[in-house]
Design a protein around this motif. Sequence first.
Motif, PDB file in Angstrom:
ATOM      1  N   TRP A 170     -62.368  66.614 -60.092  1.00 29.74           N
ATOM      2  CA  TRP A 170     -62.018  65.966 -61.517  1.00 29.74           C
ATOM      3  C   TRP A 170     -62.375  64.230 -60.414  1.00 29.74           C
ATOM      4  N   GLY A 171     -62.155  64.345 -59.754  1.00 29.11           N
ATOM      5  CA  GLY A 171     -62.565  62.528 -58.796  1.00 29.11           C
ATOM      6  C   GLY A 171     -63.535  62.669 -58.507  1.00 29.11           C
ATOM      7  N   LEU A 172     -64.031  64.182 -58.292  1.00 30.20           N
ATOM      8  CA  LEU A 172     -65.673  64.028 -57.747  1.00 30.20           C
ATOM      9  C   LEU A 172     -66.758  63.910 -59.467  1.00 30.20           C
ATOM     10  N   ARG A 173     -66.099  64.846 -60.014  1.00 24.12           N
ATOM     11  CA  ARG A 173     -66.424  64.459 -61.684  1.00 24.12           C
ATOM     12  C   ARG A 173     -66.681  63.049 -61.734  1.00 24.12           C
ATOM     13  N   HIS A 174     -65.666  62.396 -61.485  1.00 22.48           N
ATOM     14  CA  HIS A 174     -65.728  61.138 -62.073  1.00 22.48           C
ATOM     15  C   HIS A 174     -66.544  60.132 -60.837  1.00 22.48           C
ATOM     16  N   GLU A 175     -67.103  60.579 -59.633  1.00 23.90           N
ATOM     17  CA  GLU A 175     -67.434  59.828 -58.875  1.00 23.90           C
ATOM     18  C   GLU A 175     -69.084  60.126 -59.279  1.00 23.90           C
ATOM     19  N   ALA A 176     -69.210  61.296 -60.094  1.00 21.21           N
ATOM     20  CA  ALA A 176     -70.976  61.594 -60.270  1.00 21.21           C
ATOM     21  C   ALA A 176     -70.706  60.504 -61.458  1.00 21.21           C
ATOM     22  N   LEU A 177     -69.953  60.754 -62.712  1.00 19.60           N
ATOM     23  CA  LEU A 177     -70.758  60.037 -63.276  1.00 19.60           C
ATOM     24  C   LEU A 177     -71.016  58.325 -63.498  1.00 19.60           C
ATOM     25  N   LYS A 178     -69.706  57.364 -62.349  1.00 18.16           N
ATOM     26  CA  LYS A 178     -69.646  56.503 -62.599  1.00 18.16           C
ATOM     27  C   LYS A 178     -71.286  56.256 -60.736  1.00 18.16           C
ATOM     28  N   ALA A 179     -71.926  56.660 -60.115  1.00 18.06           N
ATOM     29  CA  ALA A 179     -73.234  56.830 -59.486  1.00 18.06           C
ATOM     30  C   ALA A 179     -73.654  56.886 -60.951  1.00 18.06           C
ATOM     31  N   ALA A 180     -73.982  58.030 -61.720  1.00 15.92           N
ATOM     32  CA  ALA A 180     -75.534  57.608 -62.702  1.00 15.92           C
ATOM     33  C   ALA A 180     -75.242  56.303 -63.467  1.00 15.92           C
ATOM     34  N   GLU A 181     -73.816  55.916 -64.178  1.00 14.80           N
ATOM     35  CA  GLU A 181     -73.561  54.586 -64.625  1.00 14.80           C
ATOM     36  C   GLU A 181     -74.231  54.043 -63.357  1.00 14.80           C
ATOM     37  N   VAL A 182     -74.332  52.977 -62.668  1.00 17.08           N
ATOM     38  CA  VAL A 182     -74.404  52.264 -62.429  1.00 17.08           C
ATOM     39  C   VAL A 182     -75.521  52.351 -61.739  1.00 17.08           C
ATOM     40  N   ASP A 183     -76.558  53.759 -62.196  1.00 13.96           N
ATOM     41  CA  ASP A 183     -78.355  53.828 -62.048  1.00 13.96           C
ATOM     42  C   ASP A 183     -78.709  53.772 -63.486  1.00 13.96           C
ATOM     43  N   VAL A 184     -77.690  53.609 -64.575  1.00 12.81           N
ATOM     44  CA  VAL A 184     -78.681  53.043 -65.665  1.00 12.81           C
ATOM     45  C   VAL A 184     -78.019  51.350 -66.364  1.00 12.81           C
ATOM     46  N   ALA A 185     -77.252  51.464 -65.339  1.00 14.20           N
ATOM     47  CA  ALA A 185     -77.131  49.801 -65.290  1.00 14.20           C
ATOM     48  C   ALA A 185     -78.158  48.662 -64.863  1.00 14.20           C
ATOM     49  N   ASN A 186     -78.310  49.463 -63.447  1.00 16.17           N
ATOM     50  CA  ASN A 186     -79.197  48.078 -62.582  1.00 16.17           C
ATOM     51  C   ASN A 186     -80.813  48.746 -63.464  1.00 16.17           C
ATOM     52  N   ILE A 187     -80.842  49.965 -64.127  1.00 18.25           N
ATOM     53  CA  ILE A 187     -82.305  50.274 -64.368  1.00 18.25           C
ATOM     54  C   ILE A 187     -82.419  48.908 -66.118  1.00 18.25           C
ATOM     55  N   ALA A 188     -81.203  49.180 -66.906  1.00 15.87           N
ATOM     56  CA  ALA A 188     -81.036  48.055 -68.062  1.00 15.87           C
ATOM     57  C   ALA A 188     -81.237  46.957 -67.729  1.00 15.87           C
ATOM     58  N   GLN A 189     -80.480  46.174 -66.297  1.00 15.03           N
ATOM     59  CA  GLN A 189     -80.475  44.884 -66.050  1.00 15.03           C
ATOM     60  C   GLN A 189     -82.338  44.762 -65.716  1.00 15.03           C
TER      61      GLN A 189
END
Length: 637
Positions: free
Chosen positions: A37-56
Amino acid sequence: MSASLRNASLRQLAFLAGGLVALICMALLTLSSLREWGLRHEALKAAEVDVANIAQSLVQHADDSFELADSLVIGLVHRLETDGIGPGAIQRLRDDIDLRKGTMGRVRALFVYDAAGRWLATTESVNPALFNNSDREYFKQHRASLDKGLLIGSPIRSRSGGQWVITASRRFDHPDGSFAGVVLATIDASYFADFYKRFDLGTTGTITLIEKSGIILARSVDNETSVGRDVSSTPLIREMDARRPAGLYYFRSPFDQTLRLSFYRLSDRFPLLILATEAKDEVLAPWRQEAMIRMALVLGLVTLIAGTGIYLVRQLLKGQRIAAVLAANEADFRLLAEESSDMVMRIGLDERIIYVSPSCIRLLGWSAAQLRETHALAGVNGEDLPRVRQTVRALKQGEVEETRLVYRTRQREGGEIWLETALRATRDPETGKVNGVVAISRDMTAHKDLEQKLATLAIKDGLTGLANRRHFDDMLQQEWRRAGRDGTSVSLLMMDVDNFKKFNDQYGHQAGDSCLKTVAKAIAAEARRPGDLAARYGGEEFVLLLPNADEVGCALVAERIRQSLETLNLAHALNLPTKRVTLSIGGATTWPNAETQGNHPLLIAAADRALYVAKHAGRDRFVMSGQVVAWRGAESA
């Protein structure tokens, strides 16, 4: 002891052993599930950081695009209101617009319409007499409203080219203030769509540029059928006024009904919204595949432990010693450590490594045999060592049972990595005294690097590398409070590149960006003391914060900046009389006190007034607020 009592004791011991095995299996399954579950959360967080950086990043790109379009429109509006729309003026305007065709960058075309919607001039190769745009929505809005601000309209089909375009327009007036017509710049919706396709968001990821009211301006996928679509009824747009300007957003796409992970970012300057998304299932697909493999291994291990437990229970019932059970369990627990991707260490009271798992060679480059019996803190960075040593000492003395640390340590190749280590004291089962420490470490270098990059982006201007406006505001408040406490002065220089718009018109925006970088470098060179701060205040305007500097020091720094630009001798043919790039500089100095604790904007206002005087006194000069400064062109604000 009788046989019956001995058998009862053995049965009780067997039940206890069976319960322990069951508990271990449940614990392994639970821990593995929590880890997955933690690794799943990390995968989502990494994707969230990616889309956040792209949107910014893409919000900045959109702002720059429409700012470029607006600068072209403003220039034409000013010219039309100055020269009028007589035949001669319009012919000169057409000639000038023709010259701009190859220099407009991402702006596709420029148009000028009179008050009746007739085409007066355009960069498009069409006959203007054949068209009339009085029926366009943006034209009606400008005709009905006295607002002369920029209007970003909904996407429309171009009458001259047939493609989807996004409009940016302003009205211009007759000398008496009545409506004279509209100046329009267009950007192809496909330009944004093609630009967004360069970003890797997976096979089903999308980037969408949306007008704040909910009209899609461009989309990286199915752009032709998506442009102009109204999504104002979606929760994101409907609730936008109650939302923060930027944030994560999980939603089901109205286009393909896919559950998406996204980050939205509102523009600070225009009514625009960037939405970068990835399909949640696609983000989690690699994790699911790896999780199935890991869970299969865990289930195999649990099966092995359960089988071992059954065997040990049978041996107990046959009268075998309990020591054999403990040894088997110890072997099973060691197997868990050997299979873990984290590095597991057992450290003795002398702080030497008793045991280290094979993962150490992946993290540190040394094998378990090489690390065994070495000092556990030998590779810790000198700056982090006192904190780590103090924590280990507290564990050994029983002051704390467990803790977690993040620190740097040396690798075999000579570099350093960041480790996150969970530490727990171990105790002798017979005496209860601490007999060592167990450390479980994982590599946090990539996470730390990302934190550093995000911190840098938050305080730096992307073009010049100077501090940005937000960082300058924070530092000014800090220095103001410090000066108020210490009874010292604070000085500020505000600088503006003279006739910079003319420079852009003459040499193009690429040359303009290069000019700003050169000027910024010259200003930064004068931020010589630790507290000095050079920043880009906005557009072609810069500031230099000079703590603990009086009026004379402030003037000396300004003179060095002016001389530096004079030495660089950057050509600027339209900046008369010098025909080179120059700066107008306004300076201000004050001594804050307890009564003026929150009045730091007054320093900015004073320097800005001095800059205004310098501009209107002929440019290429320095003016000190409230005082005449004795060097060429200096005046009093």
